[in-house]
Scaffold this motif. Structure first.
Motif, PDB file in Angstrom:
ATOM      1  N   PHE A  76      39.466  64.832  49.675  1.00 56.40           N
ATOM      2  CA  PHE A  76      39.224  66.312  49.666  1.00 56.40           C
ATOM      3  C   PHE A  76      39.798  66.471  51.328  1.00 56.40           C
ATOM      4  O   PHE A  76      40.349  67.587  51.584  1.00 56.40           O
ATOM      5  N   LEU A  77      39.578  65.362  52.379  1.00 61.51           N
ATOM      6  CA  LEU A  77      40.044  65.710  53.673  1.00 61.51           C
ATOM      7  C   LEU A  77      41.358  65.401  54.014  1.00 61.51           C
ATOM      8  O   LEU A  77      41.896  65.841  55.126  1.00 61.51           O
ATOM      9  N   LYS A 109      45.074  73.132  46.494  1.00 59.80           N
ATOM     10  CA  LYS A 109      45.219  72.532  45.514  1.00 59.80           C
ATOM     11  C   LYS A 109      44.446  71.260  45.116  1.00 59.80           C
ATOM     12  O   LYS A 109      44.131  70.829  43.829  1.00 59.80           O
ATOM     13  N   VAL A 110      43.777  70.582  46.107  1.00 57.23           N
ATOM     14  CA  VAL A 110      42.929  69.349  45.786  1.00 57.23           C
ATOM     15  C   VAL A 110      41.699  70.090  45.438  1.00 57.23           C
ATOM     16  O   VAL A 110      40.941  69.397  44.346  1.00 57.23           O
ATOM     17  N   ILE A 111      41.208  71.166  46.048  1.00 53.19           N
ATOM     18  CA  ILE A 111      39.938  71.682  45.633  1.00 53.19           C
ATOM     19  C   ILE A 111      40.050  72.209  44.162  1.00 53.19           C
ATOM     20  O   ILE A 111      39.157  71.904  43.358  1.00 53.19           O
ATOM     21  N   LYS A 112      41.172  72.899  43.677  1.00 55.61           N
ATOM     22  CA  LYS A 112      41.265  73.070  42.297  1.00 55.61           C
ATOM     23  C   LYS A 112      41.146  72.153  41.520  1.00 55.61           C
ATOM     24  O   LYS A 112      40.568  72.186  40.281  1.00 55.61           O
ATOM     25  N   ALA A 113      41.801  70.909  41.848  1.00 55.22           N
ATOM     26  CA  ALA A 113      41.995  69.812  40.914  1.00 55.22           C
ATOM     27  C   ALA A 113      40.610  69.156  40.802  1.00 55.22           C
ATOM     28  O   ALA A 113      40.294  68.811  39.697  1.00 55.22           O
ATOM     29  N   MET A 114      39.698  69.050  41.646  1.00 55.87           N
ATOM     30  CA  MET A 114      38.451  68.844  41.863  1.00 55.87           C
ATOM     31  C   MET A 114      37.381  69.678  40.749  1.00 55.87           C
ATOM     32  O   MET A 114      36.679  69.176  40.104  1.00 55.87           O
ATOM     33  N   GLN A 115      37.666  70.843  40.940  1.00 59.16           N
ATOM     34  CA  GLN A 115      36.943  71.913  40.274  1.00 59.16           C
ATOM     35  C   GLN A 115      37.554  72.107  38.934  1.00 59.16           C
ATOM     36  O   GLN A 115      36.262  71.869  37.691  1.00 59.16           O
ATOM     37  N   ASP A 116      38.572  71.838  38.431  1.00 59.01           N
ATOM     38  CA  ASP A 116      38.940  71.679  37.187  1.00 59.01           C
ATOM     39  C   ASP A 116      38.647  70.443  36.382  1.00 59.01           C
ATOM     40  O   ASP A 116      38.493  70.429  35.397  1.00 59.01           O
ATOM     41  N   ASN A 144      47.576  58.135  53.798  1.00 62.23           N
ATOM     42  CA  ASN A 144      47.275  59.659  53.466  1.00 62.23           C
ATOM     43  C   ASN A 144      46.125  60.135  52.787  1.00 62.23           C
ATOM     44  O   ASN A 144      45.143  60.700  53.114  1.00 62.23           O
ATOM     45  N   PRO A 145      46.330  59.547  51.405  1.00 68.59           N
ATOM     46  CA  PRO A 145      45.303  60.233  50.380  1.00 68.59           C
ATOM     47  C   PRO A 145      43.875  59.819  50.527  1.00 68.59           C
ATOM     48  O   PRO A 145      43.035  60.446  50.045  1.00 68.59           O
ATOM     49  N   GLY A 146      43.646  58.610  51.357  1.00 72.05           N
ATOM     50  CA  GLY A 146      42.250  58.281  51.503  1.00 72.05           C
ATOM     51  C   GLY A 146      41.656  59.068  52.611  1.00 72.05           C
ATOM     52  O   GLY A 146      40.391  58.888  52.887  1.00 72.05           O
TER      53      GLY A 146
END
Length: 426
Positions: free
Chosen positions: A286-287, A42-49, A236-238
């Motif tokens: 990302f991590l 989900k995170v990778i897709k958000a970064m790519q989009d 968490n998100p950091g």
């Protein structure tokens, strides 16, 4: 392996007890890894989009006008949390600050703030004015009301209905337990409560304190109707890399209000330099799913290890998880202190320091905190804390890697064992 643990001060008794506990957790850990995989994608897709590029990592200073990295990161957060907008800034100093911004930005004199998950986290009491403090919402004419959760930890819908009044402007829900031994609220529970509030008055803003809950489930409260979700980047998100900061994700209107409160009326989100932290913010996000998974494994290990020793734990060893925090009630202050000493002794930073209770700002009793962290106060890193008051419970969270989380729990067991506070089943 046993020799390595022995070199770190772990006795054979603690090692064998820990291995026995872990032998029954393989299926639980596999499920955590599956959730982490989904959230990672989900995170990778958000970064790519959002078309993240190397240029997004460049530093900005001064006013921070036209900061591409900052604006793109906020687009990424909005995509991850499936919201209209997001505010993600190093100028937000902590989770309490992010929550204070969200509340003060969207409340006006004469409005009422209603908490429907019971008493909020201790540091919010002064923000709201439950405990008098300079600059509180109460000083600006914002009133406060509260509906406690039911004894089983569920929302008290009938009393929520009664509590909603014409002046009720914003409903606050705290996902995690704070310094309470209640269950953490699931995303589904929060979604049902939000839907209930909106069915009574659709114009009420629903804000979720999302601290410690991000990436624990495959969905976030913002996907179930919450107008704002708020949290800290040193949780968490950091992903353990963000050196500071917080986020607010939600409707465009709510986030714009927050931007004007964070900076200045007339300026809003157009200003705010990134001071060179963008790469850490992106890479930390990302991590974050896998780091959160490591912390969850540590929490489950702790729950099972201490439950078998006869201590009350929330959540218990088999319950589904909705945040990374594990509460363990000792019933006596020596247990809380020994546990924190063990966690500190497992740290890569300041392992030689002995934590002591002290009058920490924002709390109504002495608090002990263990956190030998790379980022000061980062509670996604291995950490533990608790107020020195009944019922004498400690709250454990974090671990950037599963082996470190495992070592931390083992060191806590070791410290209690050495002090004669626990003995292991034969």
């Amino acid at each position: 392996m046993t020799q390595m643990y022995e070199s770190l001060g772990i006795s054979r008794e603690v090692y064998e007890y820990s291995e026995e506990i872990l032998s029954g957790l393989k299926n639980r850990f596999q499920k955590i890894d599956e959730i982490a995989e989904y959230n990672q994608l989900k995170v990778i897709k958000a970064m790519q989009d959002a078309r993240v590029s190397a240029e997004c990592f460049e530093s900005s200073s001064g006013y921070g006008y036209n900061d591409r990295g900052r604006d793109t990161l906020e687009e990424v957060y909005a995509k991850v949390f499936r919201t209209e907008a997001a505010l993600v800034r190093p100028q937000i100093t902590c989770g309490t600050h992010a929550l204070a911004i969200a509340l003060s930005a969207n409340l006006r004199p004469g409005d009422e703030l209603l908490s429907i998950s019971g008493k909020p986290y201790d540091t919010l009491e002064e923000v709201i004015g439950i405990r008098p403090s300079r600059g509180s919402l109460a000083e600006y004419g914002v009133t406060y009301a509260q509906v406690d959760l039911r004894p089983d930890g569920s929302f008290d819908l009938e009393n929520i209905r009664r509590a909603i009044r014409p002046q009720t402007k914003l409903v606050e829900i705290q996902r995690s337990k704070g310094y309470q031994t209640r269950p953490t609220l699931s995303v589904n529970q929060i979604g049902e409560a939000v839907a209930f509030v909106k069915s009574i008055r659709s114009d009420i803003i629903c804000m979720v304190d999302n601290c410690y809950g991000e990436f624990v489930e495959i969905s976030e409260p913002s996907e179930f109707g919450a107008d704002m979700v708020v949290g800290s980047l040193i949780k968490n998100p950091g992903g353990g890399l963000a050196p500071a900061g917080g986020y607010i994700a939600g409707t465009k209107e709510c986030v714009e209000q927050c931007a004007f409160r964070l900076t200045s009326p007339g300026l809003g989100r157009e200003v705010g330099a990134n001071f060179g932290v963008m790469q850490s913010f992106y890479q930390g996000l990302f991590l974050a799913p896998t780091v959160t998974a490591a912390a969850l494994k540590g929490a489950i290990f702790a729950a099972n290890a201490y439950e078998k020793l006869g201590f009350s734990v929330v959540p218990n060893g088999t319950e589904e998880r909705h945040d990374i925090i594990q509460a363990i009630t000792f019933g006596f202050p020596e247990g809380v202190i020994a546990f924190c000493e063990g966690i500190q002794a497992a740290a890569p930073v300041d392992s030689y320091v002995t934590p002591e209770p002290w009058a920490m700002p924002g709390y109504d009793s002495d608090v002990i905190m263990a956190a030998g962290a790379f980022v000061q106060g980062s509670s996604i890193e291995l950490s533990a804390d608790g107020p020195i008051k009944p019922p004498y419970a400690v709250y454990f969270q974090g671990g950037l890697t599963w082996p470190h989380a495992k070592l931390g729990i083992m060191k806590s067991l070791q410290r209690l064992y050495e002090k004669g506070l626990v003995s292991f089943p034969s």
